[in-house]
Design an enzyme around this catalytic site. Structure first.
Site, PDB file in Angstrom:
ATOM      1  N   HIS A   2      35.506  38.660  33.090  1.00 20.29           N
ATOM      2  CA  HIS A   2      35.727  38.366  34.587  1.00 20.29           C
ATOM      3  C   HIS A   2      35.205  37.174  35.551  1.00 20.29           C
ATOM      4  CE1 HIS A   2      38.159  38.800  37.930  1.00 20.29           C
ATOM      5  NE2 HIS A   2      37.094  39.495  38.599  1.00 20.29           N
ATOM      6  N   HIS A  15      44.052  41.563  34.256  1.00 18.31           N
ATOM      7  CA  HIS A  15      45.220  40.927  34.198  1.00 18.31           C
ATOM      8  C   HIS A  15      46.233  41.423  32.424  1.00 18.31           C
ATOM      9  CE1 HIS A  15      44.718  37.561  36.615  1.00 18.31           C
ATOM     10  NE2 HIS A  15      42.880  37.740  36.767  1.00 18.31           N
TER      11      HIS A  15
HETATM   12 FE   LIG Z   1      39.872  39.349  35.296  1.00 22.77          FE
END
Ligand SMILES: [Fe+2]
Length: 264
Positions: A182, A68
């Site tokens: 994550h 991201h």
């Molecule tokens: Fe991520």
């Protein structure tokens, strides 16, 4: 020394608990180095330069990211600005090291703690169920040859537990700690591998747990039920700070202990 690694800081709720609790955690555990993943710190998607600097000012030494990282456009120019500017705050904000050559910013950082201990932080992203970037294994091999610090922390930002575990074993004895991020769900597999590398598959999110990995649960349930696209918004209930504390020998970089922390 002791290293504190804070798992994925998610949106305002995550930033608020870091603001409220990080200082006392650092003090209580005597952390000399603090690293955090901040890729979802801005509204749950990406990170802005302003938020990055606010987190650094709270006492985080290095911020790692992942898939991201580019969600907020301002970060692109900010990471570019780290080029040739080793002492800038921007240089302490990393994107994964195995991104295509020429990507803005850096995937690793080498610095010294206040007491003068040399350390390095490497940011890597997995490839299983994720974008096809360069091979994180070969990139880690190359970086570990060039880094002179003994104390080395790797943030392994990946989806598949098998990929994370495999890389952990592969790098055993060559890094102080390999910490997974994550998936936002803390795993209970923290251990010191036989050659002295502390390992955990996922540190867990620092953010709202009354959610689906940070997002308002109703929106995600709706999307599963209807299959229709929906705008995701950050949740705010049951906020927790997830982290690990790693203790290591400064001279060898070998980890002696890893402890999972969860603060409400
Ligand atoms: Fe991520």
């Amino acid at each position: 020394m002791r290293i504190l690694f804070v798992g994925d800081i998610f949106a305002r709720a995550g930033r608020t608990i870091v603001h409220e609790r990080l200082g006392e955690l650092q003090q209580h555990y005597g952390a000399e180095l603090t690293v955090a993943n901040g890729e979802n710190a801005a509204g749950g998607f990406g990170i802005t330069p302003q938020i990055a600097e606010e987190l650094l000012e709270l006492g985080i030494d290095v911020i790692t990211t992942g898939n991201h990282v580019w969600d907020k456009r301002e970060i692109i120019e900010y990471l570019h600005s780290a080029n040739g500017n080793e002492t800038s705050l921007a240089r302490r904000v990393l994107r994964p090291a195995n991104y295509p050559a020429g990507s803005p910013g850096f995937g690793w950082y080498q610095g010294r703690t206040r007491s003068g201990v040399e350390y390095a932080v490497i940011d890597l992203q997995g490839r299983v169920f994720m974008a096809t970037n360069d091979d994180p294994v070969r990139v880690a091999d190359a970086l570990l040859k060039q880094i002179t610090a003994k104390v080395i922390l790797v943030d392994l930002h990946a989806e598949a537990t098998s990929e994370k575990v495999a890389l952990g074993w592969y790098l055993d004895g060559r890094a102080t700690a390999i910490v997974g991020t994550h998936t936002h769900i803390p795993t209970a597999d923290e251990m010191v591998l036989p050659k002295g590398t502390a390992y955990i598959t996922d540190v867990g999110m620092t953010g709202p747990y009354e959610s689906v990995i940070g997002v308002k649960k109703e929106l995600v349930i709706d999307r599963f039920l209807s299959g229709m696209p929906a705008r995701f918004e950050a949740a705010s209930g049951d906020v927790r700070l997830c982290a690990v504390l790693v203790e290591c020998d400064n001279a060898t970089g070998r980890a002696v202990r890893i402890e999972r922390l969860m603060v409400r």
